[in-house]
Design a protein around this motif. Structure first.
Motif, PDB file in Angstrom:
ATOM      1  N   ASP A 124      -4.523  35.239  10.329  1.00  0.00           N
ATOM      2  CA  ASP A 124      -4.353  36.654  10.620  1.00  0.00           C
ATOM      3  C   ASP A 124      -2.863  36.995  10.534  1.00  0.00           C
ATOM      4  O   ASP A 124      -2.043  36.383  11.226  1.00  0.00           O
ATOM      5  CB  ASP A 124      -4.901  36.960  12.019  1.00  0.00           C
ATOM      6  CG  ASP A 124      -4.788  38.424  12.355  1.00  0.00           C
ATOM      7  OD1 ASP A 124      -3.730  38.819  12.886  1.00  0.00           O
ATOM      8  OD2 ASP A 124      -5.746  39.168  12.077  1.00  0.00           O
ATOM      9  N   HIS A 125      -2.522  37.956   9.668  1.00  0.00           N
ATOM     10  CA  HIS A 125      -1.117  38.287   9.452  1.00  0.00           C
ATOM     11  C   HIS A 125      -0.446  38.780  10.732  1.00  0.00           C
ATOM     12  O   HIS A 125       0.725  38.462  10.998  1.00  0.00           O
ATOM     13  CB  HIS A 125      -0.968  39.315   8.320  1.00  0.00           C
ATOM     14  CG  HIS A 125       0.450  39.484   7.883  1.00  0.00           C
ATOM     15  ND1 HIS A 125       1.238  40.519   8.305  1.00  0.00           N
ATOM     16  CD2 HIS A 125       1.216  38.721   7.074  1.00  0.00           C
ATOM     17  CE1 HIS A 125       2.434  40.397   7.763  1.00  0.00           C
ATOM     18  NE2 HIS A 125       2.457  39.321   7.013  1.00  0.00           N
ATOM     19  N   ALA A 126      -1.155  39.530  11.546  1.00  0.00           N
ATOM     20  CA  ALA A 126      -0.588  40.004  12.813  1.00  0.00           C
ATOM     21  C   ALA A 126      -0.269  38.817  13.731  1.00  0.00           C
ATOM     22  O   ALA A 126       0.781  38.804  14.388  1.00  0.00           O
ATOM     23  CB  ALA A 126      -1.545  40.978  13.499  1.00  0.00           C
ATOM     24  N   ASP A 127      -1.134  37.813  13.750  1.00  0.00           N
ATOM     25  CA  ASP A 127      -0.861  36.609  14.542  1.00  0.00           C
ATOM     26  C   ASP A 127       0.352  35.864  13.992  1.00  0.00           C
ATOM     27  O   ASP A 127       1.163  35.322  14.748  1.00  0.00           O
ATOM     28  CB  ASP A 127      -2.067  35.679  14.562  1.00  0.00           C
ATOM     29  CG  ASP A 127      -3.227  36.229  15.370  1.00  0.00           C
ATOM     30  OD1 ASP A 127      -3.016  37.174  16.164  1.00  0.00           O
ATOM     31  OD2 ASP A 127      -4.352  35.719  15.193  1.00  0.00           O
ATOM     32  N   PHE A 128       0.475  35.810  12.673  1.00  0.00           N
ATOM     33  CA  PHE A 128       1.642  35.190  12.031  1.00  0.00           C
ATOM     34  C   PHE A 128       2.919  35.873  12.493  1.00  0.00           C
ATOM     35  O   PHE A 128       3.877  35.222  12.896  1.00  0.00           O
ATOM     36  CB  PHE A 128       1.502  35.271  10.510  1.00  0.00           C
ATOM     37  CG  PHE A 128       2.771  34.983   9.755  1.00  0.00           C
ATOM     38  CD1 PHE A 128       3.237  33.686   9.608  1.00  0.00           C
ATOM     39  CD2 PHE A 128       3.500  36.015   9.177  1.00  0.00           C
ATOM     40  CE1 PHE A 128       4.406  33.417   8.909  1.00  0.00           C
ATOM     41  CE2 PHE A 128       4.665  35.760   8.473  1.00  0.00           C
ATOM     42  CZ  PHE A 128       5.116  34.463   8.347  1.00  0.00           C
ATOM     43  N   ARG A 129       2.941  37.200  12.467  1.00  0.00           N
ATOM     44  CA  ARG A 129       4.136  37.952  12.867  1.00  0.00           C
ATOM     45  C   ARG A 129       4.445  37.734  14.350  1.00  0.00           C
ATOM     46  O   ARG A 129       5.595  37.551  14.726  1.00  0.00           O
ATOM     47  CB  ARG A 129       3.963  39.449  12.584  1.00  0.00           C
ATOM     48  CG  ARG A 129       3.724  39.818  11.142  1.00  0.00           C
ATOM     49  CD  ARG A 129       4.856  39.482  10.190  1.00  0.00           C
ATOM     50  NE  ARG A 129       6.073  40.178  10.599  1.00  0.00           N
ATOM     51  CZ  ARG A 129       7.303  39.685  10.435  1.00  0.00           C
ATOM     52  NH1 ARG A 129       7.489  38.529   9.883  1.00  0.00           N
ATOM     53  NH2 ARG A 129       8.339  40.361  10.822  1.00  0.00           N
ATOM     54  N   LYS A 130       3.414  37.724  15.195  1.00  0.00           N
ATOM     55  CA  LYS A 130       3.603  37.520  16.636  1.00  0.00           C
ATOM     56  C   LYS A 130       4.156  36.138  16.950  1.00  0.00           C
ATOM     57  O   LYS A 130       4.941  35.968  17.873  1.00  0.00           O
ATOM     58  CB  LYS A 130       2.281  37.687  17.379  1.00  0.00           C
ATOM     59  CG  LYS A 130       1.857  39.117  17.596  1.00  0.00           C
ATOM     60  CD  LYS A 130       0.593  39.133  18.448  1.00  0.00           C
ATOM     61  CE  LYS A 130      -0.357  40.150  17.890  1.00  0.00           C
ATOM     62  NZ  LYS A 130      -1.673  40.081  18.509  1.00  0.00           N
ATOM     63  N   GLN A 131       3.718  35.134  16.184  1.00  0.00           N
ATOM     64  CA  GLN A 131       4.084  33.746  16.434  1.00  0.00           C
ATOM     65  C   GLN A 131       5.603  33.560  16.482  1.00  0.00           C
ATOM     66  O   GLN A 131       6.115  32.803  17.274  1.00  0.00           O
ATOM     67  CB  GLN A 131       3.490  32.866  15.336  1.00  0.00           C
ATOM     68  CG  GLN A 131       3.710  31.394  15.522  1.00  0.00           C
ATOM     69  CD  GLN A 131       2.910  30.811  16.675  1.00  0.00           C
ATOM     70  OE1 GLN A 131       1.842  31.273  16.996  1.00  0.00           O
ATOM     71  NE2 GLN A 131       3.462  29.796  17.292  1.00  0.00           N
ATOM     72  N   TRP A 132       6.341  34.270  15.620  1.00  0.00           N
ATOM     73  CA  TRP A 132       7.781  34.051  15.537  1.00  0.00           C
ATOM     74  C   TRP A 132       8.597  35.254  16.007  1.00  0.00           C
ATOM     75  O   TRP A 132       9.813  35.197  16.001  1.00  0.00           O
ATOM     76  CB  TRP A 132       8.167  33.675  14.117  1.00  0.00           C
ATOM     77  CG  TRP A 132       7.712  32.285  13.844  1.00  0.00           C
ATOM     78  CD1 TRP A 132       8.395  31.143  14.134  1.00  0.00           C
ATOM     79  CD2 TRP A 132       6.483  31.876  13.280  1.00  0.00           C
ATOM     80  NE1 TRP A 132       7.643  30.051  13.797  1.00  0.00           N
ATOM     81  CE2 TRP A 132       6.477  30.473  13.261  1.00  0.00           C
ATOM     82  CE3 TRP A 132       5.362  32.539  12.797  1.00  0.00           C
ATOM     83  CZ2 TRP A 132       5.414  29.736  12.764  1.00  0.00           C
ATOM     84  CZ3 TRP A 132       4.310  31.806  12.303  1.00  0.00           C
ATOM     85  CH2 TRP A 132       4.344  30.414  12.296  1.00  0.00           C
ATOM     86  N   ASN A 133       7.955  36.298  16.449  1.00  0.00           N
ATOM     87  CA  ASN A 133       8.672  37.474  16.943  1.00  0.00           C
ATOM     88  C   ASN A 133       8.453  37.640  18.444  1.00  0.00           C
ATOM     89  O   ASN A 133       8.198  38.733  18.918  1.00  0.00           O
ATOM     90  CB  ASN A 133       8.229  38.739  16.185  1.00  0.00           C
ATOM     91  CG  ASN A 133       8.733  38.716  14.768  1.00  0.00           C
ATOM     92  OD1 ASN A 133       9.811  38.208  14.502  1.00  0.00           O
ATOM     93  ND2 ASN A 133       7.964  39.275  13.866  1.00  0.00           N
ATOM     94  N   LYS A 134       8.531  36.567  19.171  1.00  0.00           N
ATOM     95  CA  LYS A 134       8.306  36.606  20.620  1.00  0.00           C
ATOM     96  C   LYS A 134       9.492  37.204  21.336  1.00  0.00           C
ATOM     97  O   LYS A 134      10.608  37.061  20.958  1.00  0.00           O
ATOM     98  CB  LYS A 134       8.006  35.206  21.142  1.00  0.00           C
ATOM     99  CG  LYS A 134       6.694  34.689  20.596  1.00  0.00           C
ATOM    100  CD  LYS A 134       6.412  33.310  21.127  1.00  0.00           C
ATOM    101  CE  LYS A 134       5.076  32.838  20.557  1.00  0.00           C
ATOM    102  NZ  LYS A 134       4.715  31.535  20.957  1.00  0.00           N
TER     103      LYS A 134
END
Length: 134
Positions: A124-134
């Motif tokens: 999931d692209h949104a999960d990808f973005r969240k993973q490193w934008n904490k």
């Protein structure tokens, strides 16, 4: 963090006898190969990939045809690679979102650092973005 980059494999031979490219005991591939797979007969209208990996590193090679590989780094930096020569591949490090679009005749060979493990995928692209934008 490593970025995707092109790898040029040796091209041995000549037009009158043909060519061979080798990745044997190669310092060109930055990992030990644990899995090899290939994709083919992918319709041109289909975009494949659409994921990142937590651990797996890959080298993608267009054995025949053309493949457009688009990568996205965790910081949003985007790279596009056109693979249309069988002695050139692209290195995809872990944590890099990637998609591929194929010409009708494309055959893609993938050299991977890990055996298949569904838990290694970020789909999931949104999960990808969240993973490193904490």
């Amino acid at each position: 963090m490593n970025k995707p980059y092109l790898i040029e494999f040796p091209k041995l031979g000549s037009p009158d006898i043909g060519y061979i490219s080798v990745a044997e005991n190669s310092s060109l591939i930055p990992f030990d190969i644990k899995r090899v797979f290939w994709t083919y007969y992918t319709p041109e209208s289909i975009v494949r990939g659409r994921h990142a990996h937590y651990k797996t590193e890959q080298v993608l090679v267009a054995v025949t045809g053309r493949i457009i590989v688009t990568t996205e780094m965790p910081d949003g930096e985007i790279h596009t690679f056109i693979l249309d020569n069988p002695h050139v591949g692209v290195y995809i490090p872990p944590s890099v979102w990637h998609t591929m679009q194929y010409s009708h005749t494309a055959i893609q060979m993938v050299l991977a650092s890990q055996p298949y493990n569904e838990e290694d995928y970020i789909r999931d692209h949104a999960d990808f973005r969240k993973q490193w934008n904490k």
